[in-house]
Design a protein around this motif. Structure first.
Motif, PDB file in Angstrom:
ATOM      1  N   ARG A 111      35.977  22.825  49.086  1.00  0.00           N
ATOM      2  CA  ARG A 111      35.408  23.570  48.319  1.00  0.00           C
ATOM      3  C   ARG A 111      34.670  25.205  48.785  1.00  0.00           C
ATOM      4  NH1 ARG A 111      33.785  21.056  43.932  1.00  0.00           N
ATOM      5  NH2 ARG A 111      34.045  18.907  43.755  1.00  0.00           N
TER       6      ARG A 111
ATOM      7  N   ASN B 299      43.212  20.894  40.117  1.00  0.00           N
ATOM      8  CA  ASN B 299      42.182  21.819  39.275  1.00  0.00           C
ATOM      9  C   ASN B 299      41.306  23.286  40.047  1.00  0.00           C
ATOM     10  OD1 ASN B 299      41.650  19.954  41.275  1.00  0.00           O
ATOM     11  ND2 ASN B 299      39.365  19.146  40.581  1.00  0.00           N
ATOM     12  N   ASN B 300      41.986  23.552  40.616  1.00  0.00           N
ATOM     13  CA  ASN B 300      41.025  24.943  41.273  1.00  0.00           C
ATOM     14  C   ASN B 300      41.414  24.990  42.054  1.00  0.00           C
ATOM     15  OD1 ASN B 300      42.264  27.550  40.576  1.00  0.00           O
ATOM     16  ND2 ASN B 300      41.119  27.413  38.850  1.00  0.00           N
ATOM     17  N   LEU B 301      40.492  23.682  43.097  1.00  0.00           N
ATOM     18  CA  LEU B 301      40.940  23.695  44.555  1.00  0.00           C
ATOM     19  C   LEU B 301      41.802  23.882  45.664  1.00  0.00           C
ATOM     20  CD1 LEU B 301      38.644  19.979  44.003  1.00  0.00           C
ATOM     21  CD2 LEU B 301      37.800  22.243  44.354  1.00  0.00           C
TER      22      LEU B 301
ATOM     23  N   GLU C 102      28.366  31.032  49.535  1.00  0.00           N
ATOM     24  CA  GLU C 102      29.917  30.325  49.216  1.00  0.00           C
ATOM     25  C   GLU C 102      29.997  30.896  47.689  1.00  0.00           C
ATOM     26  OE1 GLU C 102      32.099  29.515  51.108  1.00  0.00           O
ATOM     27  OE2 GLU C 102      30.865  29.135  52.968  1.00  0.00           O
ATOM     28  N   GLU C 103      29.213  30.805  46.826  1.00  0.00           N
ATOM     29  CA  GLU C 103      29.610  31.146  45.775  1.00  0.00           C
ATOM     30  C   GLU C 103      28.923  32.082  45.219  1.00  0.00           C
ATOM     31  OE1 GLU C 103      28.151  28.154  42.875  1.00  0.00           O
ATOM     32  OE2 GLU C 103      28.366  29.758  42.005  1.00  0.00           O
TER      33      GLU C 103
ATOM     34  N   ARG D 185      33.192  33.470  46.743  1.00  0.00           N
ATOM     35  CA  ARG D 185      34.189  32.153  45.806  1.00  0.00           C
ATOM     36  C   ARG D 185      34.432  32.882  44.491  1.00  0.00           C
ATOM     37  NH1 ARG D 185      32.969  28.707  42.563  1.00  0.00           N
ATOM     38  NH2 ARG D 185      34.672  27.341  41.924  1.00  0.00           N
TER      39      ARG D 185
ATOM     40  N   ALA E  36      45.482  29.535  36.884  1.00  0.00           N
ATOM     41  CA  ALA E  36      44.190  28.484  36.541  1.00  0.00           C
ATOM     42  C   ALA E  36      42.775  29.568  36.794  1.00  0.00           C
ATOM     43  CB  ALA E  36      44.608  28.087  37.039  1.00  0.00           C
TER      44      ALA E  36
ATOM     45  N   LEU F  48      41.708  31.128  33.838  1.00  0.00           N
ATOM     46  CA  LEU F  48      40.747  29.903  33.155  1.00  0.00           C
ATOM     47  C   LEU F  48      39.539  29.517  33.029  1.00  0.00           C
ATOM     48  CD1 LEU F  48      41.099  27.126  30.832  1.00  0.00           C
ATOM     49  CD2 LEU F  48      42.136  25.943  32.676  1.00  0.00           C
ATOM     50  N   GLU F  49      39.427  29.406  34.407  1.00  0.00           N
ATOM     51  CA  GLU F  49      38.153  29.048  34.985  1.00  0.00           C
ATOM     52  C   GLU F  49      36.941  30.995  34.755  1.00  0.00           C
ATOM     53  OE1 GLU F  49      36.375  27.035  36.727  1.00  0.00           O
ATOM     54  OE2 GLU F  49      34.717  28.526  37.711  1.00  0.00           O
TER      55      GLU F  49
ATOM     56  N   GLY G 182      35.817  29.914  31.291  1.00  0.00           N
ATOM     57  CA  GLY G 182      35.424  28.497  30.775  1.00  0.00           C
ATOM     58  C   GLY G 182      35.790  28.292  29.760  1.00  0.00           C
ATOM     59  N   SER G 183      34.921  27.966  28.848  1.00  0.00           N
ATOM     60  CA  SER G 183      35.440  27.427  27.408  1.00  0.00           C
ATOM     61  C   SER G 183      35.731  28.727  26.138  1.00  0.00           C
ATOM     62  CB  SER G 183      33.630  26.913  26.497  1.00  0.00           C
ATOM     63  OG  SER G 183      32.682  27.606  27.277  1.00  0.00           O
TER      64      SER G 183
END
Lengths: 124, 415
Positions: free
Chosen positions: B149, B203-205, B285-286, B289, B362, B365-366, B369-370
């Motif tokens: 991550r 899944n984007n990892l 980290e957040e 990213r 991707a 998409l990330e 999101g919705s």
């Protein structure tokens, strides 16, 4: 609405690796959630705290729901909480890791919300 | 008569999902399938799930039907938007000719794999008709144990070792860096067909991805399908990214074009964060990213603006997931609305066609999101009824002049 049908939607979502805990919270009613032993939380007290404070959340949610409040996110240490609202009195709530790919999970949260809305409308 | 059918299964059991998707794809298809494309999310990975999925597929599908596919981060089809499940596409068209191709070890020996792939296409394809190549490449992967991550190499010693020995690692590695550009450059020294392509993804990892060829589950392989038929082929490309920085110049990089060490004569990570007006000491980290996904490196190829995501970061370099050999670069960024609008743009004209097929990144998409459900609404408003959009690691396309690999973009073709 049948708890069993709702549970199957929640359990489906809980199979996602990054969905650590999930519940369908309803104002002034007992929330629907899979058994806590299926949760993947290192700190299970977060879920208990969330369950016991949901009605307080709904006070705020109801006030904003007429303004179009749709989702609420908040960070809680190594976790993140996602609230997908279904009207002013029901919310699909999940706990995910803080560094999860939230966008991808949101898509499946939205699918679960669509399914729950459909079940509520059908009165299942 | 042309007929395209898209399937969906949300079954967690791989064999059952395989059976179900063939049944619901073929029941809507008017005619015999010329091929069957399969795109599951990474959820089937455990317990040999992809092989069980293919076993389920071939319990219902004639074994002579060419099958290709790859793992993806998500997809949009007429039933909805999903980041878990499996989707498929089958086309029936008596006038269509299909050629399949495989290039093994596309990461270890991309040029050799491209040769092998080109030979299969050139040997079989019809000379007279026009056509389009659908290309699937393996996406880059990172070792899960080291990069769980995170995309940051914080250990100074590891950073120095990585910087120094990256070319050696690249030469010897059978896995890891995708080497998409190396494969495509070699392939297009042999062929000149129009192309739409995607890199397999998870899944984007970025830990693993898979390709499918017949009933075989593969890793690190290129698979493809050349469709020849009469009629025009349209390939459309759009990126939602806009230039954020002034024009910058890469002044020091590794020979393989993956690691940028210096920009405008300054340490590349330092300059990158200076342009973003961020102090490195505040980087969590957040935040890191979000920044590396939200502010990719972009460049021009002719008048086409394309992008590279920063996949790896250390104090010594910015690491790209796909090689970039253009010295003039920009830092770019997108907003949620520009992402949604780019899908609008790339599907323009699709309403007059039988089927819209698209590949996208991707990362987009990330980021939305919705809100990705708005893309489905756009397609419905345009009365595009039959479509499939896949979200993977990179997008590849060839229009007229030169093949391009990009990220944070979308490519479509219409049938």
């Amino acid at each position: 609405m049948s708890e069993e049908t709702m549970l199957s939607v929640l359990e489906d979502l809980l199979k996602e690796e990054d969905v650590l805990a999930i519940m369908l919270a309803r104002k002034n009613e007992i929330s629907v959630s899979p058994p806590p032993d299926k949760f993947k939380l290192k700190n299970p007290s977060i879920f208990s705290l969330l369950q016991s404070t949901m009605n307080e959340f709904f006070v705020v949610i109801e006030k904003f729901s007429s303004q179009g409040l749709d989702k609420i996110y908040f960070e809680l240490g190594e976790y993140e909480l996602m609230f997908f609202l279904i009207g002013g009195d029901t919310a699909l709530v999940s706990i995910i890791p803080a560094l999860a790919n939230k966008g991808l999970l949101e898509v499946e949260m939205e699918n679960a919300r669509l399914k729950i809305r459909e079940l509520i409308q059908k009165g299942v | 008569m042309f007929s395209a059918s898209v399937g969906l299964s949300r079954n967690w059991e791989p064999f059952d999902a395989g059976e179900e998707i063939v049944i619901n794809t073929l029941e809507k298809l008017e005619g015999e399938p010329k091929f069957f494309l399969l795109f599951p999310t990474i959820h089937f990975e455990k317990n040999n799930g992809f092989q069980k999925l293919l076993d389920g597929v071939f319990s219902q599908l004639n074994r002579s039907t060419p099958l290709l596919g790859c793992s993806v981060a998500g997809f949009i089809n007429p039933k909805g938007c999903y980041t878990r499940g499996v989707t498929s596409l089958a086309i029936a068209d008596p006038d269509m000719q299909v050629t399949i191709a495989l290039g093994k070890n596309a990461k270890k020996t991309p040029q050799k794999a491209a040769e092998e792939f080109a030979n299969m296409i050139k040997k079989e394809k019809s000379k007279n008709n026009s056509g389009v190549l659908f290309l699937i490449l393996p996406g880059s992967t990172l070792p899960k144990d080291i990069f769980h991550r995170t995309r940051r190499i914080s250990n100074p010693l590891l950073s120095s070792l990585f910087d120094k020995f990256f070319p050696l690692y690249l030469a010897l590695s059978k896995e890891g860096v995708a080497k998409e550009s190396e494969f495509i450059d070699k392939l297009y020294s042999r062929i000149s067909e129009k192309m739409i392509g995607i890199s397999a993804w998870d899944n984007n990892l970025g830990f693993s991805n898979y390709q499918f060829f017949g009933n075989r589950v593969l890793q690190n392989s290129a698979v493809g399908l050349y469709l020849s038929f009469s009629g025009e082929i349209t390939i459309k490309y759009a990126t939602p990214l806009k230039i954020f920085s002034e024009k910058l110049r890469v002044t020091k990089k590794d020979n393989s074009n993956y690691l940028i060490n210096e920009i405008n004569g300054l340490n590349a990570p330092d300059l990158f964060f200076k342009e973003l007006k961020l102090e490195k000491k505040y980087l969590t980290e957040e935040l890191l990213r979000k920044i590396t996904l939200g502010f990719p490196i972009s460049a021009y190829c002719g008048n086409i603006f394309f992008n590279r995501v920063i996949g790896l970061y250390s104090d010594k370099f910015l690491g790209l997931t796909t090689a970039l050999n253009t010295p003039e670069i920009y830092i770019s960024t997108a907003s949620g609305s520009s992402i949604i609008n780019s899908f609008d743009k790339v599907t323009d004209g699709g309403e007059k066609t039988n089927f819209v097929f698209g590949v996208s990144c991707a990362v987009l998409l990330e980021e939305v999101g919705s809100k990705i459900f708005e893309v489905k609404n756009i397609l419905e408003k345009k009365q595009i009824k039959n479509f499939l959009f896949l979200f993977g690691g990179s997008e590849h396309f060839m229009t007229e002049v030169t093949p391009i690999s990009s990220q944070e973009s979308s490519v479509t073709t219409f049938f």
